[in-house]
Scaffold this active site. Structure first.
Site, PDB file in Angstrom:
ATOM      1  N   GLU A 105       0.822  -1.223   0.000  1.00  0.00           N
ATOM      2  CA  GLU A 105       0.000   0.000   0.000  1.00  0.00           C
ATOM      3  C   GLU A 105       0.850   1.265   0.000  1.00  0.00           C
ATOM      4  O   GLU A 105       0.441   2.289  -0.559  1.00  0.00           O
ATOM      5  CB  GLU A 105      -0.945   0.010   1.203  1.00  0.00           C
ATOM      6  CG  GLU A 105      -2.051  -1.024   1.131  1.00  0.00           C
ATOM      7  CD  GLU A 105      -1.664  -2.372   1.736  1.00  0.00           C
ATOM      8  OE1 GLU A 105      -2.536  -3.266   1.796  1.00  0.00           O
ATOM      9  OE2 GLU A 105      -0.480  -2.521   2.144  1.00  0.00           O
ATOM     10  N   PHE A 116     -11.614  -7.330  13.842  1.00  0.00           N
ATOM     11  CA  PHE A 116     -10.498  -7.787  13.013  1.00  0.00           C
ATOM     12  C   PHE A 116     -10.158  -6.734  11.951  1.00  0.00           C
ATOM     13  O   PHE A 116     -11.026  -6.237  11.260  1.00  0.00           O
ATOM     14  CB  PHE A 116     -10.867  -9.114  12.338  1.00  0.00           C
ATOM     15  CG  PHE A 116      -9.801  -9.625  11.408  1.00  0.00           C
ATOM     16  CD1 PHE A 116      -8.560 -10.004  11.884  1.00  0.00           C
ATOM     17  CD2 PHE A 116     -10.034  -9.710  10.040  1.00  0.00           C
ATOM     18  CE1 PHE A 116      -7.571 -10.467  11.027  1.00  0.00           C
ATOM     19  CE2 PHE A 116      -9.059 -10.172   9.170  1.00  0.00           C
ATOM     20  CZ  PHE A 116      -7.815 -10.554   9.662  1.00  0.00           C
ATOM     21  N   GLN A 117      -8.889  -6.414  11.872  1.00  0.00           N
ATOM     22  CA  GLN A 117      -8.360  -5.420  10.934  1.00  0.00           C
ATOM     23  C   GLN A 117      -9.048  -4.059  11.087  1.00  0.00           C
ATOM     24  O   GLN A 117      -9.314  -3.368  10.100  1.00  0.00           O
ATOM     25  CB  GLN A 117      -8.474  -5.913   9.484  1.00  0.00           C
ATOM     26  CG  GLN A 117      -7.481  -7.037   9.170  1.00  0.00           C
ATOM     27  CD  GLN A 117      -7.329  -7.328   7.700  1.00  0.00           C
ATOM     28  OE1 GLN A 117      -8.259  -7.148   6.909  1.00  0.00           O
ATOM     29  NE2 GLN A 117      -6.159  -7.800   7.294  1.00  0.00           N
ATOM     30  N   LYS A 136     -17.610  -1.147   5.618  1.00  0.00           N
ATOM     31  CA  LYS A 136     -17.916  -2.238   4.682  1.00  0.00           C
ATOM     32  C   LYS A 136     -19.420  -2.372   4.430  1.00  0.00           C
ATOM     33  O   LYS A 136     -19.853  -2.575   3.290  1.00  0.00           O
ATOM     34  CB  LYS A 136     -17.350  -3.555   5.222  1.00  0.00           C
ATOM     35  CG  LYS A 136     -17.533  -4.726   4.262  1.00  0.00           C
ATOM     36  CD  LYS A 136     -16.859  -5.994   4.765  1.00  0.00           C
ATOM     37  CE  LYS A 136     -16.986  -7.107   3.731  1.00  0.00           C
ATOM     38  NZ  LYS A 136     -16.281  -8.348   4.161  1.00  0.00           N
ATOM     39  N   MET A 188      23.879   9.603   3.354  1.00  0.00           N
ATOM     40  CA  MET A 188      23.785  10.899   4.014  1.00  0.00           C
ATOM     41  C   MET A 188      24.032  10.767   5.514  1.00  0.00           C
ATOM     42  O   MET A 188      24.681  11.629   6.129  1.00  0.00           O
ATOM     43  CB  MET A 188      22.418  11.542   3.752  1.00  0.00           C
ATOM     44  CG  MET A 188      22.324  12.986   4.223  1.00  0.00           C
ATOM     45  SD  MET A 188      23.478  14.090   3.371  1.00  0.00           S
ATOM     46  CE  MET A 188      22.472  14.643   1.992  1.00  0.00           C
TER      47      MET A 188
END
Length: 579
Positions: free
Chosen positions: A51, A113-114, A163, A478
């Protein structure tokens, strides 16, 4: 009664109506209902491998095209993986809309969940965000999200949709117009401010145009060139503004800031007027703020009123769209200069002296190894100013900003404000999708590359033939430079061993790309040309470069710009410069 469709169908239909052509994403449980109508949509969906890659790709697409980029993810970890690209887009004022699935409305707040409160998480790093639990609200939220992201000062907007809102039926009604109470970006500048600014410019003997990324966002480069030539003053372009004003133009002194040119840094320090256009007085430009441009008056033109006076007092504030503001300034300044035109000859003599005395340069390594600056300089020279260059973060980013010549806006992409390692490969992917006929080079470090290189699989499978130059100094370069300068060469955890593991050319081949390796200066041009000739697959070139090359000039963090170092322990002798 109107047409009854699911919330998911409403979402996809709304995206089509708002003009979305492409989106980058990964499905998962909470967002899955939306992926069914995506299957039938004319919108191109690119299935990324992470993602974070979706978010940076949306940003790269937006930076090249000027359109709103779109990324899509599921709830919980899918959404939290977008946090870095959202923060990155917020810092660099990039218009993207992130769409995330959320657990069903009744489960919100139960640690389902999630589940993650992504709206709460991203509140400080988005321009605006939504949680949608009613399918009737989806079209309005999408229309508003795209309007907010792309108008005023651009930025990221997140739309989180439960959802069950995607699954339930709704009557589709797309809003005919968007009007938001309290959100009215001021585009037209105040005429009195324009007159005041013009008067200041006509009185100034040491003016400098301090140009930021806002000029590119406003598509105001042509107007900037007219105004700059009218005034005849030096122009400096920040890291985010490279390409806003052509490097080949005689008035361009280069980039100011921590790793800017001596002429650009000094012009700001010694100016009596800063004509600040779409810049935000960032700490990397100003150095120690209390010692920055102490004798200068400030004209500050910006679309965002919150930037005016945030870090530096503005003697004249011009709030409005920069294209309109600069257009208004041109006749006003012309009228003032017809009354009295200041003589800038002495100012230019001083600046030209600095420009010739302290040009950007680098030393060839004593051990015969390849100079990283040389590699980057040659990529730019061979590929040319019509290409798009995308950098990760670190030494290679600074060298790419210094040694590639930029002539046009939207040809230089990098993570300026957040400094996100891993930005280059997915952003280059998004840039190539937005400009498929333009060569796109990702200039990446071996450290950055190992954060997001899995998106090369996405590029291979989706016919997105970007080119990647890995500037491989087997270090977090760096950080190693800072350890060399400030930590007595105690190299704590900056050695990546990446000239041994992994084998980047083999890794590239395994991901469906062409893998090349360059280990000698004599091969640099040939291999760049070979990479440029391959346009049916992504190309990765592992350039083995000198390990201890450093980025110069340098203003150490927290110090004054007056303490700029040309090389280790070498500051210019300002007393002899008669400034």
């Amino acid at each position: 009664m109107g047409e009854q469709i699911t919330g998911a169908q409403s979402l996809v239909k709304s995206l089509e109506l708002v003009g979305v052509e492409v989106m980058f994403g990964i499905p998962g449980g909470a967002i899955l209902p939306a992926y069914d109508p995506i299957f039938d949509s004319k919108i191109r969906h690119i299935l990324v491998r992470h993602e974070q890659g979706a978010g940076h790709a949306a940003t790269g697409y937006a930076q090249v095209t000027g359109k709103v980029g779109v990324c899509i993810a599921t709830s919980g970890p899918g959404a939290t993986n977008l946090v870095t690209p959202l923060a990155d887009a917020q810092m660099d004022s990039v218009p993207i809309v992130a769409i995330t699935g959320q657990v069903p409305g009744p489960a919100i707040g139960t640690d389902a969940f999630q589940e993650a409160d992504i709206r709460g998480v991203t509140m400080p790093i988005t321009k605006h965000n939504y949680l949608i639990t009613n399918p009737d609200d989806i079209p309005r939220a999408i229309a508003e999200a795209f309007y907010i992201a792309g108008s005023g000062r651009p930025g990221p907007v997140l739309v989180d949709i439960a959802k069950d809102a995607l699954q339930r039926m709704t009557e589709f009604k797309y809003p005919q117009s968007v009007s938001l109470l309290g959100y009215k970006p001021q585009t037209e500048p105040d005429s009195q401010s324009i007159r005041d600014a013009a008067a200041l410019i006509a009185q100034s003997k040491k003016p400098v145009f301090y140009v930021g990324g806002g000029v590119i966002k406003a598509n105001a480069s042509a107007e900037l060139i007219k105004l700059a030539e009218l005034v005849g003053a030096p122009v400096v372009t920040t890291l985010m503004a490279r390409g806003a004003f052509p490097d080949s133009h005689a008035q361009n002194l280069g980039m100011p800031g921590m790793h800017g040119t001596v002429a650009a840094v000094t012009s700001l320090q010694k100016a009596d007027l800063l004509i600040t256009l779409g810049a935000r007085f960032d700490d990397r430009v100003t150095g120690k703020l209390s010692s920055f441009a102490v004798n200068a008056k400030v004209i500050h033109a910006d679309i965002d009123p919150a930037e005016i006076g945030k870090n530096r007092y503005a003697d004249v504030a011009i709030i409005g769209d920069l294209k309109e503001s600069i257009r208004a300034l041109i006749p006003a300044v012309d009228a003032e200069l017809k009354k009295s035109k200041p003589d800038l000859e002495t100012w230019w003599r001083q600046m030209n002296s600095l420009r010739s005395t302290y040009p950007l340069g680098y030393n060839e390594p004593d051990d015969g190894s390849v100079s990283p600056q040389y590699v980057i300089e040659r990529i730019g020279a061979i590929t040319g100013p019509d290409a798009i260059y995308v950098a990760g973060v670190g030494q290679h980013q600074m060298w790419a900003s210094q040694f590639i010549k930029y002539e046009k806006p939207r040809t230089w992409l990098n993570s300026g404000g957040l400094g996100t390692m891993g930005y280059a490969v997915p952003a280059a992917m998004g840039a190539k999708v937005g400009a498929p006929k333009t060569p796109v080079w990702a200039i990446d470090g071996d450290g950055c590359f190992q954060m997001t290189n899995q998106e090369l699989v996405t590029c291979s499978l989706n016919n997105i033939p970007i080119k990647v130059a890995i500037i491989n100094n087997e270090s977090l370069g760096m950080v190693r430079q800072w350890q060399s300068l400030f930590y007595q060469g105690r190299y704590s955890n900056t050695d990546l061993h990446s000239k041994r593991v992994p084998d980047f050319a083999k890794l590239a081949e395994a991901m469906g790309c062409v893998g090349l390796r360059c280990e000698s200066k004599g091969d640099v041009d040939r291999i760049i040309k070979e990479a440029n000739a391959i346009n049916d697959a992504p190309v990765v070139v592992d350039f083995n470069v000198h390990r201890d090359a450093m980025v110069w000039p340098m203003v150490a963090a927290g110090t004054s710009n007056d303490e700029i170092l040309i090389a280790r322990e070498m500051a210019p002798d300002w007393d002899s410069q008669e400034l």
